[in-house]
Motif scaffolding. Structure first.
Motif, PDB file in Angstrom:
ATOM      1  N   SER B 174       0.873  -1.045  -0.079  1.00 14.12           N
ATOM      2  CA  SER B 174      -0.064  -0.058   0.023  1.00 14.12           C
ATOM      3  C   SER B 174       0.823   1.303   0.091  1.00 14.12           C
ATOM      4  O   SER B 174       0.448   2.244  -0.681  1.00 14.12           O
ATOM      5  N   ALA B 175       1.964   1.169   0.747  1.00 11.13           N
ATOM      6  CA  ALA B 175       2.974   2.248   0.604  1.00 11.13           C
ATOM      7  C   ALA B 175       3.441   2.509  -0.574  1.00 11.13           C
ATOM      8  O   ALA B 175       3.578   3.661  -1.036  1.00 11.13           O
ATOM      9  N   ALA B 200      -6.638  -7.191   7.201  1.00 13.08           N
ATOM     10  CA  ALA B 200      -5.748  -7.031   6.313  1.00 13.08           C
ATOM     11  C   ALA B 200      -6.082  -5.921   5.523  1.00 13.08           C
ATOM     12  O   ALA B 200      -5.188  -4.938   5.156  1.00 13.08           O
ATOM     13  N   VAL B 201      -7.253  -5.351   5.330  1.00 12.14           N
ATOM     14  CA  VAL B 201      -7.684  -4.307   4.739  1.00 12.14           C
ATOM     15  C   VAL B 201      -7.387  -3.171   5.663  1.00 12.14           C
ATOM     16  O   VAL B 201      -7.015  -1.951   4.832  1.00 12.14           O
ATOM     17  N   ALA B 254      -9.057   1.041  -0.346  1.00 11.65           N
ATOM     18  CA  ALA B 254      -8.579  -0.254   0.373  1.00 11.65           C
ATOM     19  C   ALA B 254      -9.068  -1.592  -0.419  1.00 11.65           C
ATOM     20  O   ALA B 254      -8.551  -2.601  -0.144  1.00 11.65           O
ATOM     21  N   ASN B 255      -9.925  -1.365  -1.405  1.00  9.07           N
ATOM     22  CA  ASN B 255     -10.163  -2.563  -2.196  1.00  9.07           C
ATOM     23  C   ASN B 255     -10.673  -2.056  -3.587  1.00  9.07           C
ATOM     24  O   ASN B 255     -10.997  -1.083  -3.549  1.00  9.07           O
ATOM     25  N   ASP B 256     -10.699  -3.014  -4.410  1.00  7.71           N
ATOM     26  CA  ASP B 256     -11.050  -2.778  -5.692  1.00  7.71           C
ATOM     27  C   ASP B 256     -12.484  -2.475  -5.824  1.00  7.71           C
ATOM     28  O   ASP B 256     -12.973  -1.542  -6.757  1.00  7.71           O
ATOM     29  N   ASP B 257     -13.506  -3.068  -5.131  1.00 12.23           N
ATOM     30  CA  ASP B 257     -14.712  -2.879  -5.290  1.00 12.23           C
ATOM     31  C   ASP B 257     -15.318  -1.517  -5.067  1.00 12.23           C
ATOM     32  O   ASP B 257     -15.845  -0.569  -5.465  1.00 12.23           O
ATOM     33  N   VAL B 279      -7.610   6.871  -9.915  1.00 11.60           N
ATOM     34  CA  VAL B 279      -8.062   6.050  -8.806  1.00 11.60           C
ATOM     35  C   VAL B 279      -7.319   4.838  -8.748  1.00 11.60           C
ATOM     36  O   VAL B 279      -6.886   4.186  -9.815  1.00 11.60           O
ATOM     37  N   ALA B 280      -7.074   4.350  -7.475  1.00 10.24           N
ATOM     38  CA  ALA B 280      -6.275   3.031  -7.545  1.00 10.24           C
ATOM     39  C   ALA B 280      -7.108   2.323  -6.503  1.00 10.24           C
ATOM     40  O   ALA B 280      -7.611   2.772  -5.531  1.00 10.24           O
ATOM     41  N   GLY B 281      -6.935   0.946  -6.680  1.00  9.70           N
ATOM     42  CA  GLY B 281      -7.481  -0.200  -5.812  1.00  9.70           C
ATOM     43  C   GLY B 281      -6.648  -0.871  -5.120  1.00  9.70           C
ATOM     44  O   GLY B 281      -5.193  -0.915  -5.378  1.00  9.70           O
ATOM     45  N   CYS B 282      -7.205  -2.190  -4.786  1.00 11.81           N
ATOM     46  CA  CYS B 282      -6.454  -3.023  -4.267  1.00 11.81           C
ATOM     47  C   CYS B 282      -7.311  -4.343  -4.349  1.00 11.81           C
ATOM     48  O   CYS B 282      -8.081  -4.481  -3.923  1.00 11.81           O
TER      49      CYS B 282
END
Lengths: 344, 344
Positions: B174-175, B200-201, B254-257, B279-282
């Motif tokens: 995430s960093a 985890a999130v 913190a997540n894609d959704d 925009v970025a997800g995970c």
DNA sequence: TCCATTTGTGTCAGCGCTGTCAATTATTAC
DNA sequence: GTAATAATTGACAGCGCTGACACAAATGGA
């Protein structure tokens, strides 16, 4: 605090282990008093019958195997398909104290037959659920047949074998969708066909033609393009269809992924959906609600179908209910954002 | 053509059934000649050891149970998560001749503990894989612990128990994503936090802060909104963030959704992604590639993690390799279309 | 009342395999 | 050559449960 066996329960309840077995399995001819004492002992010792021992002695495993094509071979999107199948099958398992074994496999692998045969022979599931597109492949059907294990086919397009089958009324539903589009005033309704191996998807093409006829529209080859179920193929088909001088005002794709591809292309070409183009899919994959505009589609009651399949197998293994014929489930037409009145 | 048993093989090969057992199980101290004769007989009779009998006698089932939260409780999108877990675990099973049992459950159900305990006690899997968010729930961990069955936790946020654990380097990754956004010139990078139960999130939030610091940006509470992992919550957060007078130029969810939700809102508000907003997800859920613009995200190597988990359990059950510590898998930063240079 | 059922319960063999241990044979060391 | 050791094989007892059958007690019809 080690595991207690049927013997412990029998001692505690003051009966023979056979009687415990009777109570646990709900067999008839046990007096109320005995039943009660045994149940109390079971609870007290937290007794759980051992699956392996049971299976070894009874030749029933209480295991259902769900076999489907490995989605990773295509693209992950079919995850929704698989998950819904699993959910349905699991629902039946839960009700009946069975467990579900999943076994994705690659239908293109020439050894699938052997692989499945081995699986069945070592695990000895009480029944096998065979999902499309595996459910209409002769080599696979044959391999499973020889094991003698009962199986149910989900969504096989053609009814080649006489095993029990659960499927959606693909043809009728596709006709319904076509009529719906026609009712919105669309005259040029195009169709994107699916993977030629996936029979159920093929049947939708016939339904599309029925729908046209029923709506008084005539079928034209120029409004049909052949896809292969993937998003990418949907894009390719859309590019061709939308390049026609007489552009269709509605495109009905044989599955959602391809419909999503159509929408992407429309987006890219600056064609407004549903303003200038209505798009409809089939399956109601998760993706259908996630894209913008959300997709009008046919929801295949996959979970219900899988549940029925599992239930039929379990019943069959326990009380020998016959396992033949076919159950058809009606799809539901979900009108969302991607369809609208035909442009003038 | 009925099934052949170990006895048939023994007769044909002219050895005792125990010797056949030795060969089949690859035990040492069998002469080359004997091995060969037995193998020939096995092939000839197409012998397959019976799982139940084996399991009953050896107290090993060659079954791995994969337990995860039932996605249908939320929304179907987590199908991708589940499927990837399954794929990884299945890969390990296939290599080692095990089968996979899946058991989704609802973590909010107060009886999950008992349910899982019963599952484990009747099926007796050789090991259990516990996926997030179940992997950090005390009641569930306790229930499994008491059965004595070895288990592995996937993506538990905090390391509360000392069981073996596989996880992604959420914080570092995430960093990295944050630094990447900063490197594009973004100064106001917002963050959408995830479901509070999904540890985890949560850790990703810490990584975001690390990333800001490492990039010489300072953290501001006004650039953070709390979501719950769902698309809808992502939309809600985006609405708030984008209504600020000093609008962020990048949003990291913190997540894609949730990231998908952000993009939907931007679309609705006429904010160009990535022109005006990155925009970025995970997670790299399937959805990430399907939306437009395709999402820049962190790919959690879920399948690899599950495979490692299953492998560790199987090894443990067969050769008693210890089962402690933690394996960390690096996420991969996938740059796609949703991120770009900061607007001037 | 007596015999024929029905109901309730127990005995026992064995499902197909593995673990233990004992027996046999091959190998090595002296 | 002999004793000690290792390699190879088999006999046998179960693993925990169910199916087939036997048996005693209760029930019912003549």
């Amino acid at each position: 605090m080690s595991r207690s066996t049927i013997f412990d329960v029998a001692s505690l309840a003051g009966v023979s282990i056979k009687t415990v077995s009777r109570v646990v399995n709900g067999e008839p001819n046990v007096s109320a008093g005995t039943t009660e004492r045994v149940e109390k002992a079971v609870k007290e010792l937290n007794y759980r019958p051992d699956r392996s021992a049971r299976s070894l002695a009874s030749h029933r495993s209480n295991l259902i195997a769900l076999i489907y094509d490995d989605p990773s071979v295509y693209e992950i999107p079919s995850a929704g398909y698989v998950i819904r199948l699993q959910q349905g099958a699991l629902r039946a398992c839960r009700k009946t104290n069975c467990e579900l074994l999943i076994h994705p496999c690659n239908y293109q692998d020439e050894h699938v037959g052997t692989e499945l045969k081995t699986l069945i022979e070592t695990v000895r599931p009480d029944g096998v659920i065979l999902a499309a597109p595996l459910s209409n492949m002769r080599n696979i059907l044959r391999a499973i047949s020889v094991t003698g294990t009962p199986f149910v086919r989900v969504s096989p397009g053609k009814k080649v074998f006489k095993e029990f089958t659960v499927s959606m009324n693909d043809r009728e539903s596709s006709a319904e969708m076509t009529r719906y589009l026609a009712s919105l005033g669309h005259k040029r309704i195009a169709f994107v066909t699916g993977h030629p191996k996936h029979d159920a998807v093929q049947i939708r093409f016939a339904g599309y033609q029925d729908g046209l006829r029923e709506s008084g529209l005539k079928f034209s080859e120029r409004l049909v393009e052949a896809g292969d179920n993937s998003i990418r193929s949907g894009e390719a088909c859309a590019e061709k269809l939308l390049a026609r001088k007489q552009r269709p005002t509605a495109i009905f794709a044989a599955n959602d992924d391809m419909a999503a591809g159509v929408i992407r292309v429309a987006d890219r070409l600056g064609i407004d959906v549903p303003g200038e183009l209505s798009v409809a899919g089939c399956d109601d994959v998760a993706l259908a609600q996630q894209i913008y505009p959300a997709l009008t589609t046919l929801r295949q009651p996959l979970a219900a179908m899988a549940e029925r399949a599992a239930m039929a197998l379990i019943d069959h293994s326990r009380v020998a209910t016959p396992l033949r014929g076919a159950d058809t489930f009606a799809a539901k037409l979900l009108v969302r954002e991607s369809t609208g009145p035909a442009p003038d």
